[in-house]
Design a protein around this motif. Sequence first.
Motif, PDB file in Angstrom:
ATOM      1  N   ARG A  12      35.059  46.911  38.323  1.00 39.24           N
ATOM      2  CA  ARG A  12      34.126  46.174  37.472  1.00 39.24           C
ATOM      3  C   ARG A  12      34.859  45.209  36.537  1.00 39.24           C
ATOM      4  NH1 ARG A  12      29.198  50.413  35.931  1.00 39.24           N
ATOM      5  NH2 ARG A  12      28.373  50.536  38.078  1.00 39.24           N
ATOM      6  N   PHE A  13      36.024  45.617  36.051  1.00 38.12           N
ATOM      7  CA  PHE A  13      36.805  44.702  35.229  1.00 38.12           C
ATOM      8  C   PHE A  13      37.233  43.487  36.038  1.00 38.12           C
ATOM      9  CE2 PHE A  13      41.089  43.295  33.895  1.00 38.12           C
ATOM     10  CZ  PHE A  13      40.718  42.692  32.694  1.00 38.12           C
ATOM     11  N   ARG A  14      37.698  43.699  37.259  1.00 36.19           N
ATOM     12  CA  ARG A  14      38.116  42.582  38.105  1.00 36.19           C
ATOM     13  C   ARG A  14      36.950  41.632  38.370  1.00 36.19           C
ATOM     14  NH1 ARG A  14      40.439  46.861  41.006  1.00 36.19           N
ATOM     15  NH2 ARG A  14      38.945  46.572  42.719  1.00 36.19           N
ATOM     16  N   GLU A  15      35.771  42.200  38.600  1.00 36.12           N
ATOM     17  CA  GLU A  15      34.589  41.375  38.865  1.00 36.12           C
ATOM     18  C   GLU A  15      34.216  40.544  37.646  1.00 36.12           C
ATOM     19  OE1 GLU A  15      29.854  41.964  40.010  1.00 36.12           O
ATOM     20  OE2 GLU A  15      31.249  43.650  40.179  1.00 36.12           O
ATOM     21  N   ALA A  16      34.215  41.167  36.461  1.00 32.11           N
ATOM     22  CA  ALA A  16      33.862  40.455  35.230  1.00 32.11           C
ATOM     23  C   ALA A  16      34.877  39.361  34.909  1.00 32.11           C
ATOM     24  CB  ALA A  16      33.757  41.440  34.068  1.00 32.11           C
ATOM     25  N   LEU A  17      36.159  39.660  35.117  1.00 32.25           N
ATOM     26  CA  LEU A  17      37.206  38.670  34.844  1.00 32.25           C
ATOM     27  C   LEU A  17      37.077  37.486  35.786  1.00 32.25           C
ATOM     28  CD1 LEU A  17      39.779  37.913  33.286  1.00 32.25           C
ATOM     29  CD2 LEU A  17      41.091  39.151  35.026  1.00 32.25           C
ATOM     30  N   GLU A  18      36.811  37.744  37.063  1.00 29.66           N
ATOM     31  CA  GLU A  18      36.677  36.661  38.032  1.00 29.66           C
ATOM     32  C   GLU A  18      35.487  35.765  37.684  1.00 29.66           C
ATOM     33  OE1 GLU A  18      36.052  36.000  42.867  1.00 29.66           O
ATOM     34  OE2 GLU A  18      36.407  38.012  42.039  1.00 29.66           O
ATOM     35  N   GLU A  19      34.352  36.361  37.307  1.00 27.30           N
ATOM     36  CA  GLU A  19      33.160  35.586  36.970  1.00 27.30           C
ATOM     37  C   GLU A  19      33.345  34.781  35.690  1.00 27.30           C
ATOM     38  OE1 GLU A  19      29.332  37.185  36.944  1.00 27.30           O
ATOM     39  OE2 GLU A  19      29.463  38.134  38.911  1.00 27.30           O
ATOM     40  N   SER A  20      34.191  35.268  34.787  1.00 29.73           N
ATOM     41  CA  SER A  20      34.396  34.572  33.516  1.00 29.73           C
ATOM     42  C   SER A  20      35.134  33.251  33.683  1.00 29.73           C
ATOM     43  CB  SER A  20      35.173  35.457  32.545  1.00 29.73           C
ATOM     44  OG  SER A  20      36.546  35.542  32.910  1.00 29.73           O
ATOM     45  N   GLY A  21      35.909  33.121  34.760  1.00 28.82           N
ATOM     46  CA  GLY A  21      36.703  31.926  34.964  1.00 28.82           C
ATOM     47  C   GLY A  21      38.036  31.950  34.236  1.00 28.82           C
ATOM     48  N   LEU A  22      38.312  33.031  33.515  1.00 28.52           N
ATOM     49  CA  LEU A  22      39.579  33.160  32.798  1.00 28.52           C
ATOM     50  C   LEU A  22      40.650  33.743  33.705  1.00 28.52           C
ATOM     51  CD1 LEU A  22      38.288  34.739  29.447  1.00 28.52           C
ATOM     52  CD2 LEU A  22      39.030  32.370  29.768  1.00 28.52           C
ATOM     53  N   THR A  23      41.891  33.371  33.447  1.00 33.40           N
ATOM     54  CA  THR A  23      43.009  34.035  34.104  1.00 33.40           C
ATOM     55  C   THR A  23      43.378  35.268  33.281  1.00 33.40           C
ATOM     56  OG1 THR A  23      44.713  32.826  32.875  1.00 33.40           O
ATOM     57  CG2 THR A  23      43.861  31.807  34.904  1.00 33.40           C
TER      58      THR A  23
END
Length: 259
Positions: A12-23
């Motif tokens: 879930r963290f990986r999914e949220a980070l990817e959707e945020s557009g942040l590295t």
Amino acid sequence: MSKQTQNLKGQRFREALEESGLTGAQLARILDLENDQNITNWKARGVPAYMVGDVALTLVVEREWLEGKDAPMRTASTERHPPRPENGSPLYVLELMSPWDSGTPLDADEVELRLYKEVEVLSGPGKTPRMEVQEVTGPKLRFSRATMHSCGVDPSNAVFAINQSSSNHPLILADATVGIDTGMTRIVDGEMYAIDHDGHFRINFLQRTTTGIKLKSFNSAEFADEEYEFEQIMAQRFVILGRIFWWSSIRSLTAPPLI
């Protein structure tokens, strides 16, 4: 914690980070982490409990979802994406602005921000007046909860102030309204902060040095960098009020040309 729970939280963290557009490096900088190794660990094991609130606000997701619980990723207060167009209708439609005044009830997605400003106060009988930056009762600013969530700001920590200086012109104009996150007072190099400097309200970029901090202005041609050592910071009542997360200017027809 079971291996299955760790995997779910990491996913879930990986999914949220990817959707945020942040590295990962950008997120580590926003959260003031020493390095991005934490981000790598979180991708595998999930965000630790002591950081999950800050990460959820920054990535604009529900905390319970990020913790691996049976909860939606986003609700009405955190939803960032507009609905998909139907029947070929345009995705974005311009609508008339909705005027409001102090008597207009708040919408469900709105909060009222408190005003901070310089105030002249007396220390006691016969004392010389001095300046303080403090909350002023009365004026309020309506603001969207969703906008604050997208900036990683807890609405309870948000206040606003009026910029009176040209030190950051033309990025922030004089008399512009600025939003301040009082929950973010730790220094992230290159971020802009509101400062109470011996009772005077200032807005500057901050940078840590080996002996203290450096203040930088966007209008560097007229406002030179300032460096303060730790002893000076203590002696001059230097207080970081919070990070600047938003600003807005109203341009009248009689305003002078910008260029």
